[in-house]
Motif scaffolding. Sequence first.
Motif, PDB file in Angstrom:
ATOM      1  N   LYS A  63     -12.513  23.407  -3.883  1.00 35.36           N
ATOM      2  CA  LYS A  63     -12.983  22.510  -4.951  1.00 35.36           C
ATOM      3  C   LYS A  63     -11.860  21.719  -5.603  1.00 35.36           C
ATOM      4  CE  LYS A  63     -15.546  22.405  -9.304  1.00 35.36           C
ATOM      5  NZ  LYS A  63     -16.263  23.189 -10.336  1.00 35.36           N
ATOM      6  N   PRO A  64     -10.723  22.352  -6.042  1.00 37.84           N
ATOM      7  CA  PRO A  64      -9.677  21.569  -6.716  1.00 37.84           C
ATOM      8  C   PRO A  64      -9.098  20.459  -5.846  1.00 37.84           C
ATOM      9  CG  PRO A  64      -9.336  23.922  -7.052  1.00 37.84           C
ATOM     10  CD  PRO A  64     -10.411  23.790  -6.028  1.00 37.84           C
ATOM     11  N   LEU A  65      -8.961  20.724  -4.539  1.00 40.48           N
ATOM     12  CA  LEU A  65      -8.387  19.728  -3.644  1.00 40.48           C
ATOM     13  C   LEU A  65      -9.296  18.502  -3.543  1.00 40.48           C
ATOM     14  CD1 LEU A  65      -6.312  18.816  -1.562  1.00 40.48           C
ATOM     15  CD2 LEU A  65      -7.573  20.072   0.154  1.00 40.48           C
ATOM     16  N   VAL A  66     -10.615  18.739  -3.379  1.00 38.48           N
ATOM     17  CA  VAL A  66     -11.560  17.617  -3.265  1.00 38.48           C
ATOM     18  C   VAL A  66     -11.635  16.859  -4.587  1.00 38.48           C
ATOM     19  CG1 VAL A  66     -13.939  16.992  -2.756  1.00 38.48           C
ATOM     20  CG2 VAL A  66     -12.857  18.853  -1.496  1.00 38.48           C
ATOM     21  N   ALA A 100     -21.265   4.053  -7.739  1.00 45.37           N
ATOM     22  CA  ALA A 100     -21.457   5.384  -8.327  1.00 45.37           C
ATOM     23  C   ALA A 100     -20.832   6.434  -7.412  1.00 45.37           C
ATOM     24  CB  ALA A 100     -22.945   5.664  -8.523  1.00 45.37           C
ATOM     25  N   LEU A 101     -19.751   7.055  -7.868  1.00 44.85           N
ATOM     26  CA  LEU A 101     -19.033   8.074  -7.094  1.00 44.85           C
ATOM     27  C   LEU A 101     -19.304   9.438  -7.739  1.00 44.85           C
ATOM     28  CD1 LEU A 101     -17.066   8.886  -4.871  1.00 44.85           C
ATOM     29  CD2 LEU A 101     -15.174   8.278  -6.392  1.00 44.85           C
ATOM     30  N   THR A 102     -20.135  10.257  -7.095  1.00 46.00           N
ATOM     31  CA  THR A 102     -20.551  11.537  -7.673  1.00 46.00           C
ATOM     32  C   THR A 102     -20.129  12.689  -6.777  1.00 46.00           C
ATOM     33  OG1 THR A 102     -22.723  11.433  -6.584  1.00 46.00           O
ATOM     34  CG2 THR A 102     -22.540  10.468  -8.796  1.00 46.00           C
ATOM     35  N   THR A 103     -20.016  13.890  -7.392  1.00 44.25           N
ATOM     36  CA  THR A 103     -19.614  15.081  -6.639  1.00 44.25           C
ATOM     37  C   THR A 103     -20.541  16.242  -6.955  1.00 44.25           C
ATOM     38  OG1 THR A 103     -18.086  15.780  -8.395  1.00 44.25           O
ATOM     39  CG2 THR A 103     -17.184  14.395  -6.640  1.00 44.25           C
ATOM     40  N   MET A 104     -20.664  17.139  -5.997  1.00 48.89           N
ATOM     41  CA  MET A 104     -21.388  18.394  -6.182  1.00 48.89           C
ATOM     42  C   MET A 104     -20.621  19.445  -5.377  1.00 48.89           C
ATOM     43  SD  MET A 104     -25.460  19.204  -5.789  1.00 48.89           S
ATOM     44  CE  MET A 104     -25.480  18.854  -4.039  1.00 48.89           C
ATOM     45  N   LEU A 105     -19.707  20.150  -6.055  1.00 50.65           N
ATOM     46  CA  LEU A 105     -18.739  20.999  -5.373  1.00 50.65           C
ATOM     47  C   LEU A 105     -18.947  22.457  -5.752  1.00 50.65           C
ATOM     48  CD1 LEU A 105     -15.607  18.776  -6.107  1.00 50.65           C
ATOM     49  CD2 LEU A 105     -17.140  18.643  -4.150  1.00 50.65           C
ATOM     50  N   GLU A 106     -19.003  23.325  -4.753  1.00 47.60           N
ATOM     51  CA  GLU A 106     -19.134  24.756  -4.997  1.00 47.60           C
ATOM     52  C   GLU A 106     -17.758  25.343  -5.302  1.00 47.60           C
ATOM     53  OE1 GLU A 106     -21.232  26.941  -2.056  1.00 47.60           O
ATOM     54  OE2 GLU A 106     -22.876  25.492  -1.892  1.00 47.60           O
ATOM     55  N   ALA A 107     -17.695  26.169  -6.337  1.00 42.38           N
ATOM     56  CA  ALA A 107     -16.408  26.695  -6.810  1.00 42.38           C
ATOM     57  C   ALA A 107     -15.938  27.917  -6.025  1.00 42.38           C
ATOM     58  CB  ALA A 107     -16.493  27.025  -8.296  1.00 42.38           C
ATOM     59  N   THR A 108     -16.828  28.533  -5.234  1.00 41.19           N
ATOM     60  CA  THR A 108     -16.484  29.822  -4.610  1.00 41.19           C
ATOM     61  C   THR A 108     -15.974  29.681  -3.178  1.00 41.19           C
ATOM     62  OG1 THR A 108     -18.781  30.079  -3.886  1.00 41.19           O
ATOM     63  CG2 THR A 108     -18.171  31.026  -6.031  1.00 41.19           C
ATOM     64  N   ILE A 109     -15.906  28.461  -2.660  1.00 37.45           N
ATOM     65  CA  ILE A 109     -15.537  28.281  -1.248  1.00 37.45           C
ATOM     66  C   ILE A 109     -14.022  28.400  -1.082  1.00 37.45           C
ATOM     67  CG2 ILE A 109     -15.468  26.652   0.670  1.00 37.45           C
ATOM     68  CD1 ILE A 109     -18.078  25.489  -0.306  1.00 37.45           C
ATOM     69  N   LEU A 110     -13.622  29.259  -0.135  1.00 39.83           N
ATOM     70  CA  LEU A 110     -12.211  29.401   0.235  1.00 39.83           C
ATOM     71  C   LEU A 110     -12.070  29.021   1.708  1.00 39.83           C
ATOM     72  CD1 LEU A 110     -11.275  32.822  -1.428  1.00 39.83           C
ATOM     73  CD2 LEU A 110     -10.648  30.554  -2.215  1.00 39.83           C
ATOM     74  N   VAL A 111     -11.091  28.132   2.005  1.00 45.35           N
ATOM     75  CA  VAL A 111     -10.871  27.723   3.390  1.00 45.35           C
ATOM     76  C   VAL A 111      -9.426  28.012   3.782  1.00 45.35           C
ATOM     77  CG1 VAL A 111     -12.617  25.902   3.306  1.00 45.35           C
ATOM     78  CG2 VAL A 111     -10.255  25.374   2.685  1.00 45.35           C
ATOM     79  N   TYR A 124     -20.214  22.759   0.769  1.00 42.96           N
ATOM     80  CA  TYR A 124     -21.134  23.889   0.881  1.00 42.96           C
ATOM     81  C   TYR A 124     -20.727  24.735   2.085  1.00 42.96           C
ATOM     82  CZ  TYR A 124     -23.206  20.541   4.164  1.00 42.96           C
ATOM     83  OH  TYR A 124     -23.403  19.626   5.174  1.00 42.96           O
ATOM     84  N   ASN A 125     -21.221  25.985   2.111  1.00 43.06           N
ATOM     85  CA  ASN A 125     -20.968  26.885   3.243  1.00 43.06           C
ATOM     86  C   ASN A 125     -21.892  26.504   4.388  1.00 43.06           C
ATOM     87  OD1 ASN A 125     -18.886  28.651   2.502  1.00 43.06           O
ATOM     88  ND2 ASN A 125     -20.246  29.716   1.106  1.00 43.06           N
ATOM     89  N   ASP A 126     -21.294  26.101   5.504  1.00 41.93           N
ATOM     90  CA  ASP A 126     -22.095  25.702   6.652  1.00 41.93           C
ATOM     91  C   ASP A 126     -22.537  26.930   7.459  1.00 41.93           C
ATOM     92  OD1 ASP A 126     -23.047  23.373   8.258  1.00 41.93           O
ATOM     93  OD2 ASP A 126     -21.851  24.368   9.805  1.00 41.93           O
TER      94      ASP A 126
END
Length: 573
Positions: free
Chosen positions: A427-430, A447-458, A491-493
């Motif tokens: 999330k912080p990187l995006v 309109a630049l919008t985001t919907m980012l999940e905070a729990t994703i680790l890559v 999101y988690n794919d």
Amino acid sequence: MIKVSLLFFVLFTGYLFSQNDKTDLDYFYEEANFLCKESDNDLDYFCKAYSLYRKASYDSCYVYSGKSLSKVKEQRKKDVLNYIQGVSAIMKGLHKKAKSNFKTISNNNNFQQLKYLKLGSINLILKNYDSSIYYYEKWESGGIKKNIKLGRDAYHNLGLSYLHKKEYTKAKEYFQKELNLVQVRDTAAIIRTKMDLANVYYNQYLDDEAIPLFIEAYDLAKLFSDLELKQYTAKNMAVVEKNRKNYQKSVDYYIEYGRWKDSIWNRDKIWELTEKDKQLAVAQKQQEIVLQEEELKRQAVVQKSLVIGASGLLVFLGFLGYFYRELKSKNRFITQQKEELNVANKTKDYLFSVVSHDLRSPINTIKRQHEKLKRQLKNKEYDAVSETTNNAIALTESTSHLLNNVLHWSLEQNNQLSFKAEEYPLKPLVEQAVYNFEEIAEAKNIALTTMLEATILVKADKESLKIVLRNLLDNALKYTGENGKIEVKTYNDSEEFSTIEIKDTGFGISEEKLAKIKGLEDLSIDKINRSEGVGLGMLLCQTLIKKNNGKLLIDSELEVGTTIRILLPNASA
């Protein structure tokens, strides 16, 4: 109203010598040279430390001056050692240690004013503004013979100290003193002082006095060669225009600020690559010398073997076998180098193709834009000047983006692009990547919008992923018209991958061109056909995502929009 952030130029300057007047530094050198002649080098390292200080070997000077301080007892030597260790500590960023050294120096010498100058500078760095003012004013009242550069730098730091304390009258007084000492030909000093005075007025909300100074500094910086000053003055103007609610001008200045920032980065990177090329040339020359020496040794062995006879022949055969193995090993090394050179040549040829093909058109267009702008200004067609200028800026930004891709591709192909896969939250990187494009989107009414999940680790390389996101977001903004939309979500794919999705309502991509872009995944340099319109940006994205063990998926429909998905391996995968 949010005011401009102060630009701090804290100066650790030396002394300029006049023909007739001695400075404190002259007296310091005389004292140190005299003490060195009387010193026992084997016991206290005094002369060794002083010699290293004069050679600017500050790391070694710091060590040897410390060793000498632990042994000497004479106060005069301690004063000299504390001064040179203090200067060395400053160069190593150890400001508190340097402060301790200078405060230890006694006042019973001919260079005590040096002590006050250094303590004033250090306290300013450490944000002890009252102490900084105290020591600078002691220096000012010392009655020494001062040169222009020394006085100018001291007044500058005094002005900064008072500016931090919000004592604007005193700050203005010392910045004005500094300006009076600036020589007409010293453009850099004039620009910095103008910005300092502008900040004094601006922090008092005296915009009528501040803004002309900001503009004057900006205009001078445009004509000056210092890239950092161009960057700082452009940023100041961006903030000023933003506070005046001139958002389009503010965006233009921010774009210019980013361009100068990129120029500085590119300049430093070019210097770094040039240095590496020099090191490689030296290494190659050393290798040639080693090979020549080995050849001479082999010839000597052959000659001795012929003289010795049969017994020597056996020894010779043994050496011959050894050198044969060495030669075979070197041949393998040379073959490997040849293959790497072939890849480098193909990369070079492609990059030259990109530069010659993709830069010729925008550079010619920029030239025509400037000629058009010149005609419009001459004919006083002021309404058309703004549009022409914006077109030229847009072309310049596009060309700068292309050059960045060329640089990144060149570094990646030569294994010089730093790559380190680590586990971190996505999330912080995006968010950071999106933030860098928000003002551009706002300027285009997108309109630049985001919907980012905070729990994703890559698990991926952060810097290469930033390059991919910048390319894709830039493309999305470029090909989305006004009043369009761009959505970014994560999101988690699956258990194996997480996804970054960038969806726009832009012009879309034709099926034919989309097929070519998807074909980049398995495309190498020697198979690229530039006549088919394959761009370097998407090739770079495909390469970096593949290097991160991920996937890049693209879906698009003309006049509907484009959706790009970046699949990255999960941290637990």
